[in-house]
Scaffold this active site. Sequence first.
Site: not given
Ligand code: PMV
Length: 334
Positions: A111, A114, A120, A161
């Site tokens: 956790v 990133g 997930a 994500d």
């Molecule tokens: O969840 P992470 O740590 O992979 O970060 C997301 C990526 C960012 O560009 C920083 C935020 C986003 O919402 O895209």
Amino acid sequence: MGTGRHPDYVSGVKETAIRASASGKVILLGEHAVVYGRPAIAIPLSGLRAQATLIPHPGPFHIQAPAVGIDAPLSKLPPDHPLARIVYLTAEHIRRPLPDALLRIESEIPVASGLGSGAAVSTAIVRALAAWYGVPADPPTVSALVYEVERIYHGTPSGIDNTVIAYEQPVYFIRGQAPEPLPVGATLHLLVADSGIPSQTREVVEDVRRNWEAEPTRYEMLFERVAEEVEKAREAITRGDARALGKRMDANHKLLQEIGVSAPALDRLVEAARRAGALGAKLSGAGRGGNIIALVDKSTAERVREALKTAGAVHIWQTDVEMGPAPLAVPGPS
Ligand code: PMV
């Protein structure tokens, strides 16, 4: 959808458990700028997964998530708890009651690093509930449901994500648009190294926003330069030119330093990887902590791995982005 077998019924009661999983992810290039409408590229980490298992169980719907100390009826969780939220959202979306079941969550994805652990877990839950009722759960639908929960974690997530995890394929992503699949001209070998420092995406994204508000011209320029690197990286990936991709990753890391989201520990790992022969390296995700990624070729992978360990990495994963044409169709938004 390949998320577990379909249920068997015995007098209206399920006989077997339903298990579904979802991968972690890394952002190859474009983090932060993607929040401001620029493109980014992300890949799934198919070897690192979260699992959701629905086990037939009489009585009220129950959630067990031992890693976060949860073992309680759903009704005892606050309704805006991410686990509760995704269960309610999914049940509402598929127009089914909560099943007589216990939902068990397990995850190999660390956790706050990133690697997409929250998205997930949510994705695995949507897939398990849909499979329980034999309802299809196509990637755009899953992605949209998971996005709602990402908002609890992240405030103003770009959606990258939930997208890369729901589609589980490399994507070229622009906020608010259907993701584009990414053809890969030659297999890419990546090392993902965890600094061991937790990173709260929400806080880092808010910091960047404050800086952007204070110096809009400078930040817009930085995001524009990130976008140029992403475009060049996309071409390099399609051509199968790992050397060119490595250069773009290095340039993106430098821009992330200027954006203010790197950290000494991340810079150390990036430097160590490059000195040991990586073709390129950069922080990945929100930054300040979490992971770096290093692009390697087969002959240097072991040396880079050792160098990362010596430079303080607490975990190192190897992942390959397989060569191949992009899948013919990425389903569009529903
Ligand atoms: O969840 P992470 O740590 O992979 O970060 C997301 C990526 C960012 O560009 C920083 C935020 C986003 O919402 O895209």
